[in-house]
Design an enzyme around this catalytic site. Structure first.
Site, PDB file in Angstrom:
ATOM      1  N   GLU A   1     -10.728   6.494   4.412  1.00 54.33           N
ATOM      2  CA  GLU A   1      -9.644   5.926   5.464  1.00 54.33           C
ATOM      3  C   GLU A   1      -9.900   6.420   6.797  1.00 54.33           C
ATOM      4  O   GLU A   1     -10.820   6.634   7.429  1.00 54.33           O
ATOM      5  CB  GLU A   1      -8.352   6.073   4.717  1.00 54.33           C
ATOM      6  CG  GLU A   1      -8.113   5.422   3.577  1.00 54.33           C
ATOM      7  CD  GLU A   1      -6.822   5.416   3.037  1.00 54.33           C
ATOM      8  OE1 GLU A   1      -5.836   4.838   3.676  1.00 54.33           O
ATOM      9  OE2 GLU A   1      -6.724   5.421   1.543  1.00 54.33           O
TER      10      GLU A   1
ATOM     11  N   ASP B   1       0.872  -1.076  -0.010  1.00 47.78           N
ATOM     12  CA  ASP B   1       0.101  -0.080  -0.128  1.00 47.78           C
ATOM     13  C   ASP B   1       0.835   1.267  -0.476  1.00 47.78           C
ATOM     14  O   ASP B   1       2.272   1.111   0.187  1.00 47.78           O
ATOM     15  CB  ASP B   1      -0.812   0.159   1.218  1.00 47.78           C
ATOM     16  CG  ASP B   1      -2.362   0.686   1.070  1.00 47.78           C
ATOM     17  OD1 ASP B   1      -2.536   1.885  -0.031  1.00 47.78           O
ATOM     18  OD2 ASP B   1      -3.236   0.483   1.597  1.00 47.78           O
TER      19      ASP B   1
END
Length: 629
Positions: free
Chosen positions: A514, A308
C-alpha cells in the site's frame, strides 16, 4: 394425582407441538426452501439491532464470542498478519474461527458470521501456505486457465484454516508504477485484467450457464466467497499516489477501470470492495452514483458491497473527523458491510439513530442485509457453519507448490539475452567449474514473496515461512560437480580474481504494501546497483530483478549480459531455475510498460509520448534444452 399427570402430559404435548410448529415454520433454517424465501423469512424475524449487526465487520482482535452473540455481528476478518499466533497451524486457525462462530450461532436467530482474510497471492497470512506470484507476475503469464487453477488451490488452502471469504482478486488497472499497490494489478491493459478474472470461478466455483446475471455464486465446501476490488479507479490515481484522486472522464473510467467488474459480476463474484480513492474529487466510499446507481442498478450486482479498512472513516479529512456524516454518507452510497474494524458500538449507535430519526430509510438497511444473507445462504454457511479438519493436509501441499512453481516459470520475462554480436547467455549450463551467486535477493524468501506475506508489509529473511530461495534452487539445479560461491555484495576484485564461469545476480525491491510502497523514483536501492556493476564488469552475468513493478534499469543495461524480470515470485524459487537452466523455455510477456526514466510516467501503451525501454508485451523466448542420454 392421575388427573394432574394427564394435564402435564397435555401441556408437554401442546408445548412440544408448538415447538415443532415453530421449527417447521422457521423456513430460513430449511435448505430445501428457495434462497429468497429463506431470506424473507429470516428478515421478517430480525430486529433493527440484529440487522445493523449483520452490517458490521470487526477485526478478530476486537471481537469475542460474546460480542458476536450479543450484537449479531455479521463478519470478522484477520488484518494483515493477524492470526491465532506465530507459525499457527491450520488447526489453530480452525479452532479460533469456530470459537467465534459458536458465539454467532448462540445468538437469538443463530445467523452464522462470515470470516474474511486477504488471501491475495495464495493464503499469504498463514505459515506454511503456498505463496504464489503476485498478480503482476500472473499477468505476465497471459494464462487465465493457470490463474483459475491458482484460485482453486488458494480457496482450498483458505478453507483448510476454517475461513470462507477471501478479499481477492484485486482487479485494479495500474496505470502508474509509482503506485505502491501496482504488484496487486495484473496489468496496465484492461483486457489482460479482464481475462484474469478467471480466478473468480477458481475461488468460488464455475457458475452454471443458466444463472441470473449478477447473482453471487459460491459452490461447495472447498470454495470461498471472492471479492473484486477496489471499486473503482484505484489504479488510476494522480502520480500513482495511494488512496488519492483518479482524474479521468466517464468514458475513460468505464473503458479502462470498469471492464473487469463486468466480467467479475457475470462470473458470480460474491462481494465487491470499495476503493479508498476518489473519482474527480468525489470519495468512492461516498459515491452513490457509482456504487448504487452503476454497480447495483446498471450492472445488476446482487452480492454485497463492503468498505475497505476504516473506509468510511476516511471519507472525511482527517479521518473520523465527523463520523456521523461518514456513516450516513457511506451507507447511503450503497455500502452494505462496513469493515470498521475496531469500534462496533460507536457505529451501531450512530446508524441506529440515523435510521430511527428517518435520515437513512429502513429500505436501505434491508437492501444491505438482504445482500449479506444472500451470500451466506448461497455459500451454505447456515448448513455448514463450523469448519472441520477435512482440508488441513491441503495447506502448502506438494501439488499446490508444483502449481506455484509452474506459475513462476511462466511469469518470468526475459528482457535481454546477450548482445547482438554475442551468443545468448541463457539457458545457463548446469555443469560449470565455478559459479557466483550474488545479490540481496538471492537467498531471502521474504524478499522473494514481497508484501502481503505473513505480515501486511512483508518481511525479510528465511525463517517466517517455508519455501525455496533462488540460491537453494540453483544448488538443486546444477550438476553436483559445479562449485557455487554465494556472496551478497562482492567487490570487483573478488569477482575478477576467482575465474567464475558465470554469475547470477538477484537484486530488487524490499517488501512493501500500500502507501509504504509509493515511490517517486523507482530506483533499486543499494547495494543492488553496486552488485550489478561489480559482478557484471568481471564475468558474464544474468541479472534477475525481484520487484513488484518495472524499476530504473536503463543505466546498467549495457553492462548486463542477460536480464530477467521475475516480479515477486513467492515461495517456489525453483520456478526461476527451471527457465534459467533450460528445463523450460522463457514464455512470459511484459504485463506493463518498462519505462526508460521516471520522467516519462505515467506512460501506457497507446499514449502519444510512448517511448519505452521495453513495451508491454515484450519478452524474449528460449527453447528448453532437450536432455541427451
Amino acid at each position: 394425582m392421575a388427573k394432574v399427570s394427564v394435564i402435564w402430559v397435555g401441556l408437554l404435548l401442546v408445548f412440544g407441538l408448538a415447538a415443532m410448529g415453530e421449527a417447521a415454520s422457521e423456513k430460513y433454517k430449511d435448505p430445501k426452501q428457495p434462497i429468497n424465501i429463506r431470506i424473507r423469512d429470516l428478515m421478517n424475524r430480525m430486529t433493527l439491532a440484529e440487522k445493523i449487526g449483520q452490517m458490521v465487520q470487526l477485526e478478530r482482535a476486537n471481537a469475542t464470542p460474546e460480542i458476536m452473540k450479543d450484537f449479531s455481528i455479521g463478519s470478522l476478518l484477520s488484518g494483515g498478519g493477524s492470526g491465532p499466533g506465530i507459525q499457527a497451524t491450520a488447526e489453530d486457525w480452525i479452532n479460533m474461527v469456530n470459537e467465534f462462530q459458536k458465539g454467532s450461532l448462540s445468538s437469538r436467530l443463530g445467523i452464522p458470521m462470515i470470516y474474511g482474510i486477504d488471501a491475495v497471492h495464495g493464503h499469504n497470512n498463514v505459515y506454511n501456505a503456498t505463496i504464489f506470484p503476485h498478480n503482476v507476475g500472473l499477468g505476465a503469464t497471459r494464462d487465465p486457465e493457470l490463474v483459475k487453477r491458482i484460485g482453486a488451490a488458494t480457496a482450498i488452502e483458505v478453507r483448510a484454516t476454517g475461513i470462507s471469504y477471501a478479499f481477492a482478486p484485486c482487479i485494479a488497472v495500474c496505470r502508474d508504477p509509482r503506485w505502491g499497490r501496482c504488484y496487486e494489478s495484473y496489468s496496465e491493459d484492461p483486457n489482460i485484467v479482464r481475462a484474469m478474472t478467471e480466478i473468480i470461478p477458481g475461488l468460488q466455483g464455475e457458475i452454471p450457464a443458466n444463472s441470473r446475471k449478477g447473482v453471487p455464486y459460491v459452490n461447495g465446501k472447498d470454495k470461498v466467497a471472492a471479492c473484486a476490488k477496489h471499486f473503482v479507479g484505484d489504479g488510476g490515481t494522480t502520480n500513482g499516489i495511494n488512496e488519492n484522486n483518479t482524474v479521468i472522464d466517464r468514458h475513460g473510467l468505464l473503458s479502462i477501470h470498469m471492464p473487469a467488474y463486468y466480467s467479475s459480476i457475470i462470473k458470480g463474484v460474491a462481494t465487491v470492495m470499495v476503493s479508498y480513492s476518489s473519482w474527480n474529487g468525489k470519495k468512492m466510499h461516498a459515491n452513490h452514483e457509482l456504487v448504487t446507481g452503476f454497480l447495483k442498478n446498471t450492472l445488476q450486482f446482487r452480492g454485497f458491497v463492503i468498505s475497505d479498512w476504516q473506509g468510511i472513516d476516511r471519507i472525511t479529512s482527517p479521518p473520523h473527523a465527523n463520523y456521523t456524516y461518514s456513516v450516513q454518507a457511506g451507507v447511503q452510497a450503497g455500502i452494505d458491510m462496513v469493515m470498521l474494524p475496531f469500534n462496533h458500538t460507536e457505529f451501531i449507535d450512530i446508524l441506529t439513530n440515523l435510521v430511527e430519526s428517518n435520515v437513512i430509510p429502513m429500505s436501505r438497511i434491508d437492501d444491505a442485509v438482504r445482500r449479506i444473507l444472500r451470500v451466506k445462504f448461497r455459500m451454505g454457511l447456515f448448513e455448514n457453519p463450523l469448519a472441520d479438519l477435512s482440508f488441513v493436509d491441503q495447506l502448502g501441499s506438494q501439488a499446490h507448490r508444483d502449481l506455484a512453481r509452474e506459475a513462476v516459470r511462466k511469469s518470468l520475462v526475459l528482457l535481454k539475452n546477450g548482445d547482438e554480436a554475442d551468443a545468448p547467455l541463457l539457458p545457463l549450463p548446469k555443469k560449470a567449474n565455478k559459479i557466483l551467486v550474488a545479490g540481496t535477493h538471492a537467498h531471502d524468501l521474504g524478499y522473494q514473496c514481497g508484501g502481503w506475506t505473513i505480515t501486511w508489509q512483508g518481511l525479510s529473511g528465511n525463517n517466517h515461512t517455508t519455501g525455496t530461495t533462488i540460491l537453494s534452487a540453483i544448488s538443486a539445479a546444477v550438476d553436483p560437480s559445479t562449485e557455487i560461491v554465494f556472496t551478497e555484495n562482492p567487490d570487483a576484485e573478488f569477482v575478477k580474481s576467482n575465474n567464475f564461469s558465470y554469475a547470477v545476480v538477484v537484486i530488487g525491491e524490499p517488501p512493501y504494501a500500500e502507501t509504504a510502497g509509493d515511490s517517486l523514483n523507482l530506483t533499486i536501492s543499494e547495494p543492488g546497483p553496486s552488485t550489478i556493476t561489480n559482478v557484471c564488469s568481471g564475468v558474464k552475468c544474468v541479472v534477475v530483478v525481484i520487484s513488484g513493478r518495472p524499476v530504473v534499469i536503463q543505466p546498467y543495461l549495457s553492462s548486463i549480459h542477460a536480464l530477467v524480470a521475475a516480479w515477486l515470485p513467492g515461495t517456489e524459487g525453483q520456478g526461476v531455475t527451471d527457465v534459467l537452466f533450460g528445463d523450460y523455455g522463457f514464455t512470459g510477456k511484459l504485463p506493463r510498460t518498462w519505462f526508460k526514466t521516471v520522467d516519462q510516467l505515467p506512460m501506457n501503451s497507446g499514449d502519444p509520448h510512448y517511448d519505452p525501454l521495453f513495451p508491454i508485451g515484450f519478452g524474449l523466448a528460449t527453447q528448453p534444452i532437450v536432455a541427451s542420454y
